[in-house]
Design a protein around this motif. Structure first.
Motif, PDB file in Angstrom:
ATOM      1  N   UNK A  74      39.549  44.928  28.703  1.00 59.50           N
ATOM      2  CA  UNK A  74      39.413  43.833  29.663  1.00 59.50           C
ATOM      3  C   UNK A  74      40.171  44.186  30.936  1.00 59.50           C
ATOM      4  N   UNK A  75      39.491  44.059  32.066  1.00 60.55           N
ATOM      5  CA  UNK A  75      40.116  44.213  33.380  1.00 60.55           C
ATOM      6  C   UNK A  75      39.972  42.879  34.088  1.00 60.55           C
ATOM      7  N   UNK A  76      41.043  42.436  34.732  1.00 59.43           N
ATOM      8  CA  UNK A  76      41.034  41.111  35.356  1.00 59.43           C
ATOM      9  C   UNK A  76      41.492  41.205  36.803  1.00 59.43           C
ATOM     10  N   UNK A  77      40.765  40.512  37.678  1.00 60.94           N
ATOM     11  CA  UNK A  77      41.199  40.389  39.057  1.00 60.94           C
ATOM     12  C   UNK A  77      40.433  41.258  40.036  1.00 60.94           C
ATOM     13  N   UNK A  78      40.653  41.001  41.327  1.00 68.88           N
ATOM     14  CA  UNK A  78      39.874  41.653  42.382  1.00 68.88           C
ATOM     15  C   UNK A  78      40.184  43.140  42.585  1.00 68.88           C
ATOM     16  N   UNK A 112      36.603  49.834  40.084  1.00 62.71           N
ATOM     17  CA  UNK A 112      37.623  50.733  40.603  1.00 62.71           C
ATOM     18  C   UNK A 112      38.827  50.690  39.671  1.00 62.71           C
ATOM     19  N   UNK A 113      39.699  51.673  39.817  1.00 68.60           N
ATOM     20  CA  UNK A 113      40.979  51.714  39.096  1.00 68.60           C
ATOM     21  C   UNK A 113      40.807  51.753  37.578  1.00 68.60           C
ATOM     22  N   UNK A 114      39.748  52.410  37.113  1.00 67.02           N
ATOM     23  CA  UNK A 114      39.544  52.618  35.687  1.00 67.02           C
ATOM     24  C   UNK A 114      39.885  54.085  35.419  1.00 67.02           C
ATOM     25  N   UNK A 115      40.786  54.332  34.510  1.00 66.98           N
ATOM     26  CA  UNK A 115      41.222  55.688  34.196  1.00 66.98           C
ATOM     27  C   UNK A 115      40.050  56.491  33.619  1.00 66.98           C
ATOM     28  N   UNK A 156      36.898  40.424  34.340  1.00 65.14           N
ATOM     29  CA  UNK A 156      37.037  38.980  34.525  1.00 65.14           C
ATOM     30  C   UNK A 156      37.314  38.731  35.996  1.00 65.14           C
ATOM     31  N   UNK A 157      36.396  38.050  36.633  1.00 63.52           N
ATOM     32  CA  UNK A 157      36.520  37.679  38.052  1.00 63.52           C
ATOM     33  C   UNK A 157      37.002  36.239  38.095  1.00 63.52           C
ATOM     34  N   UNK A 158      38.199  36.039  38.622  1.00 60.31           N
ATOM     35  CA  UNK A 158      38.805  34.707  38.611  1.00 60.31           C
ATOM     36  C   UNK A 158      38.537  33.899  39.883  1.00 60.31           C
ATOM     37  N   UNK A 159      38.181  34.560  40.961  1.00 60.54           N
ATOM     38  CA  UNK A 159      38.072  33.867  42.244  1.00 60.54           C
ATOM     39  C   UNK A 159      36.731  34.162  42.894  1.00 60.54           C
ATOM     40  N   UNK A 160      35.965  33.260  43.393  1.00 61.60           N
ATOM     41  CA  UNK A 160      36.287  31.858  43.631  1.00 61.60           C
ATOM     42  C   UNK A 160      36.130  30.978  42.393  1.00 61.60           C
ATOM     43  N   UNK A 161      35.401  31.444  41.386  1.00 62.14           N
ATOM     44  CA  UNK A 161      35.341  30.746  40.107  1.00 62.14           C
ATOM     45  C   UNK A 161      35.194  31.816  39.027  1.00 62.14           C
ATOM     46  N   UNK A 162      35.519  31.473  37.824  1.00 66.42           N
ATOM     47  CA  UNK A 162      35.619  32.470  36.755  1.00 66.42           C
ATOM     48  C   UNK A 162      34.248  32.920  36.254  1.00 66.42           C
ATOM     49  N   UNK A 163      34.075  34.242  36.245  1.00 65.53           N
ATOM     50  CA  UNK A 163      32.893  34.877  35.671  1.00 65.53           C
ATOM     51  C   UNK A 163      33.374  36.089  34.887  1.00 65.53           C
ATOM     52  N   UNK A 164      32.690  36.387  33.787  1.00 64.32           N
ATOM     53  CA  UNK A 164      33.021  37.564  32.987  1.00 64.32           C
ATOM     54  C   UNK A 164      31.780  38.455  32.956  1.00 64.32           C
TER      55      UNK A 164
END
Length: 143
Positions: free
Chosen positions: A63-67, A82-85, A104-112
């Motif tokens: 799981x990766x979370x955030x912009x 991006x930023x995946x080893x 997991x995209x938290x902004x502007x609303x949560x989407x997985x």
């Protein structure tokens, strides 16, 4: 005044575990060996399948979370990760257990968003379609 701070990664993992368990009618357990073994996987999910015979299937989840983990590409109309080893992706490709990558995209609303890592998954660039969301309908693609 105290500002509430939370760990976005932990929030994303909890949301993903809950959503996968509900969609797959199974159980999601957090990995305890972070950074070890299979390339820092976050969850193990076990769920029942009925075809070709009744049994259980298990998959590993990162799981990766955030912009900071994805950028929108206008020309391709996709989220580029991006930023995946790269060495982790290579380990995931070579395992005998299915590996699912979630963002997991938290902004502007949560989407997985989700992607199954296969032996032919590219090492350099991973991406999601805007419509490749983790929803109940995804179960039929995941199985």
């Amino acid at each position: 005044m105290n500002a509430f701070e939370y760990d976005q990664g932990a929030q994303g993992e909890s949301l993903a575990a809950w959503q996968l368990a509900a969609i797959l009618n199974g159980e999601a357990v957090r990995e305890t060996m972070r950074g070890e073994g299979m390339g820092a996987l976050d969850l193990q999910v076990k769920f029942p399948v009925t075809y070709p015979a009744p049994t259980h299937q298990q998959l590993s989840v990162q799981v990766k979370t955030g912009p900071s983990f994805a950028k929108w590409t206008k020309t391709r109309k996709r989220w580029r990760l991006d930023n995946i080893d790269r060495s982790h992706v290579e380990k995931w490709r070579n395992t005998n257990q299915p590996v699912m990558l979630l963002w997991v995209r938290l902004d502007p609303y949560t989407k997985v968003y989700w992607k199954l890592i296969a032996t032919n998954s590219p090492l350099a660039t991973l991406s999601f379609s805007e419509h490749h969301l983790l929803t109940p309908a995804a179960r039929f693609e995941i199985e």
